[in-house]
Write an enzyme that holds these catalytic residues in place. Structure first.
Site, short mmCIF file in Angstrom:
data_model
loop_
_atom_site.label_atom_id
_atom_site.label_comp_id
_atom_site.label_asym_id
_atom_site.label_seq_id
_atom_site.Cartn_x
_atom_site.Cartn_y
_atom_site.Cartn_z
N LYS A 67 0.81 -1.23 0.00
CA LYS A 67 0.00 0.00 0.00
C LYS A 67 0.85 1.28 0.00
O LYS A 67 0.44 2.28 -0.59
CB LYS A 67 -0.95 0.00 1.19
CG LYS A 67 -2.01 -1.08 1.02
CD LYS A 67 -2.97 -1.15 2.17
CE LYS A 67 -3.88 -2.36 1.95
NZ LYS A 67 -4.84 -2.53 3.02
N ASP A 103 -9.77 1.85 2.83
CA ASP A 103 -9.73 1.07 4.08
C ASP A 103 -10.35 1.85 5.24
O ASP A 103 -11.09 1.27 6.05
CB ASP A 103 -8.28 0.73 4.45
CG ASP A 103 -7.72 -0.42 3.63
OD1 ASP A 103 -8.51 -1.21 3.08
OD2 ASP A 103 -6.48 -0.52 3.54
P1 NDP Z 1 1.81 -3.91 6.89
O1 NDP Z 1 2.78 -4.95 6.42
O2 NDP Z 1 1.85 -2.56 6.30
O3 NDP Z 1 1.97 -3.74 8.48
C1 NDP Z 1 2.07 -4.87 9.31
C2 NDP Z 1 2.02 -4.44 10.76
O4 NDP Z 1 1.98 -5.62 11.59
C3 NDP Z 1 3.24 -3.65 11.22
O5 NDP Z 1 2.84 -2.70 12.16
C4 NDP Z 1 4.12 -4.74 11.86
O6 NDP Z 1 5.01 -4.24 12.81
C5 NDP Z 1 3.05 -5.56 12.52
N1 NDP Z 1 3.47 -6.93 12.83
C6 NDP Z 1 3.73 -7.92 11.96
N2 NDP Z 1 4.05 -9.06 12.61
C7 NDP Z 1 3.96 -8.77 13.92
C8 NDP Z 1 4.15 -9.54 15.11
N3 NDP Z 1 4.52 -10.82 15.08
N4 NDP Z 1 3.96 -8.95 16.30
C9 NDP Z 1 3.58 -7.66 16.36
N5 NDP Z 1 3.39 -6.87 15.28
C10 NDP Z 1 3.58 -7.44 14.06
O7 NDP Z 1 0.37 -4.59 6.71
P2 NDP Z 1 -1.05 -3.85 6.56
O8 NDP Z 1 -1.05 -2.70 7.48
O9 NDP Z 1 -1.35 -3.62 5.14
O10 NDP Z 1 -2.06 -4.99 7.07
C11 NDP Z 1 -2.15 -5.32 8.45
C12 NDP Z 1 -3.28 -6.35 8.67
O11 NDP Z 1 -4.54 -5.75 8.37
C13 NDP Z 1 -3.18 -7.59 7.77
O12 NDP Z 1 -3.56 -8.71 8.55
C14 NDP Z 1 -4.20 -7.34 6.70
O13 NDP Z 1 -4.72 -8.53 6.16
C15 NDP Z 1 -5.27 -6.59 7.48
N6 NDP Z 1 -6.09 -5.72 6.63
C16 NDP Z 1 -7.44 -5.97 6.53
C17 NDP Z 1 -8.25 -5.16 5.77
C18 NDP Z 1 -9.70 -5.42 5.68
O14 NDP Z 1 -10.36 -4.87 4.81
N7 NDP Z 1 -10.26 -6.21 6.59
C19 NDP Z 1 -7.71 -4.02 5.02
C20 NDP Z 1 -6.30 -3.82 5.22
C21 NDP Z 1 -5.54 -4.66 5.98
P3 NDP Z 1 6.48 -3.70 12.39
O15 NDP Z 1 6.28 -2.27 11.98
O16 NDP Z 1 7.28 -3.87 13.60
O17 NDP Z 1 6.95 -4.58 11.24
#
Ligand code: NDP
Length: 284
Positions: A67, A103
Site C-alpha cells: 500500500k 480502508d
Molecule cells: P503492513 O505490512 O503494512 O503492516 C504490518 C504491521 O503488523 C506492522 O505494524 C508490523 O510491525 C506488525 N506486525 C507484523 N508481525 C507482527 C508480530 N509478530 N507482532 C507484532 N506486530 C507485528 O500490513 P497492513 O497494514 O497492510 O495490514 C495489516 C493487517 O490488516 C493484515 O492482517 C491485513 O490482512 C489486514 N487488513 C485488513 C483489511 C480489511 O479490509 N479487513 C484491510 C487492510 C488490511 P512492524 O512495523 O514492527 O513490522
C-alpha cells in the site's frame, strides 16, 4: 477471455476474497467486469502494475505489503490517502494512476453502519503502524474517538505515525512492554499482520474495558488468535465483544467499486454469504 480490467495485487494473494466480492457486486449491479488476483512481491509490483495498465487495466486494489508502494506510484492521490500515506485503490485516469484509500471509510462503515457502534470518545488502542493502521488511525480520529494510543513492534513506526497525525494531546505512543500499565480501552484495533504470519501477540487481559469492542482487521483463521484472547478477556470485561475484519473487507471493496463504476453495491448479501463460510469464533 479478454485481459482483466480490474485486479487485486498483493503477496501472498492466492487466498484473497476480492475477486469473489467484486464478481458478486458486478452480478448484483449488472456491470460486466473481469477482476483477477495478481501475485506481486514488492520488488516486481511497479512492473506488474505497468503491464496491467498496458493491457487495458482500469482499476486495481492493493493489499499487503504494497500500500505504501502504491502511494508512491500514483500521480494523484485523494486527501485521505495522502494523510494515511497509503493507497489501496487505484484508478486509471488519462494514462496515470489516481490513488484512494478506502480502508478507512470501510472500517468506519462496518463499525458504525453494520454494527451500529457509537465511536465517539472511545479510549482507543491501535496495535500496528503499517498501511492499514495508518488508515485506521485517521479514520477513527475523524469519527470522533477519544484518546488514541498506538503501540507497534517497531516503536519508531508508531512514533512516525503519531508525528504525522500531529495531535499530541490526543494521540500517544507506547512500547509493547508498557501495555500492562495502560488500563482499560473501549476500543482495541488489531492492525498487525501477526495473525497472517501465524504469530501470537502478547496482550494483557486488563486492556479490555467493560463493553469494549476488540476488532481484528484480519479475518478467517488469521484472526482466531486475537479473537480468542478477546473472548477470554470478555469473561471479566462484562459486555465486551470481538469482531474480525470481514465486514471492513466487503465495505472497502464497495467503496472502490463505487469509485470505479459510479454505483455503490449492497454489501449485506455479500457479507452474509462470506460470513457463512468464515464464522467468528464462538463467544462460549
Ligand atoms: P503492513 O505490512 O503494512 O503492516 C504490518 C504491521 O503488523 C506492522 O505494524 C508490523 O510491525 C506488525 N506486525 C507484523 N508481525 C507482527 C508480530 N509478530 N507482532 C507484532 N506486530 C507485528 O500490513 P497492513 O497494514 O497492510 O495490514 C495489516 C493487517 O490488516 C493484515 O492482517 C491485513 O490482512 C489486514 N487488513 C485488513 C483489511 C480489511 O479490509 N479487513 C484491510 C487492510 C488490511 P512492524 O512495523 O514492527 O513490522
Amino acid at each position: 477471455m479478454n485481459p482483466p480490467d480490474y485486479a487485486v495485487f498483493g503477496h501472498p494473494i492466492s487466498h484473497s476474497l476480492s475477486p469473489r466480492i467484486h464478481a458478486a457486486f458486478g452480478k448484483q449491479t449488472g456491470i460486466a467486469l473481469n477482476y483477477v488476483a495478481i501475485d506481486a512481491p514488492a520488488e516486481s509490483f511497479a512492473a506488474a502494475l505497468a503491464r496491467f495498465a498496458g493491457d487495458g487495466g482500469r482499476g486495481a486494489s492493493v493489499t499487503l505489503p504494497l500500500k505504501q508502494d502504491a502511494f508512491r506510484l500514483c500521480t494523484q492521490t485523494s486527501d485521505f490517502a495522502r494523510r494515511a500515506g497509503a493507497v489501496n485503490s487505484l484508478t486509471r485516469i488519462d494514462g496515470t494512476w489516481h490513488g484512494d484509500n478506502t480502508d478507512g471509510p470501510g472500517l468506519i462503515r462496518d463499525l458504525t453502519g453494520r454494527h451500529g457502534l457509537d465511536l465517539r470518545a472511545r479510549r482507543t488502542l491501535l496495535l500496528g503502524a503499517g498501511g492499514a493502521a495508518r488508515a485506521a488511525a485517521h479514520a477513527l480520529l475523524d469519527a470522533g474517538i477519544g484518546e488514541l494510543f498506538i503501540v507497534n513492534r517497531s516503536p519508531e513506526r508508531a512514533d512516525a505515525l503519531a508525528d504525522s497525525i500531529g495531535l499530541p494531546k490526543r494521540v500517544h505512543t507506547r512500547y509493547w512492554d508498557d501495555l500492562a500499565g495502560l488500563g482499560g480501552f473501549d476500543l482495541i484495533v488489531n492492525a498487525t499482520s501477526a495473525g497472517v504470519a501465524r504469530e501470537t501477540l502478547r496482550l494483557p487481559f486488563g486492556l479490555v474495558a467493560p463493553r469494549a469492542l476488540c476488532y481484528d482487521l484480519s479475518y478467517g483463521s488469521a484472526a482466531f488468535g486475537f479473537l480468542g484472547w478477546a473472548n477470554a478477556a470478555a469473561r471479566t470485561a462484562r459486555g465486551s465483544k470481538a469482531l474480525d475484519g470481514l465486514g471492513m473487507l466487503v465495505e472497502q471493496a464497495a467503496e472502490s467499486f463505487a469509485i470505479w463504476h459510479g454505483t455503490r453495491p449492497e454489501t449485506d448479501p455479500v457479507h452474509d454469504l462470506l460470513r457463512a463460510e468464515l464464522p467468528l469464533l464462538a463467544t462460549d
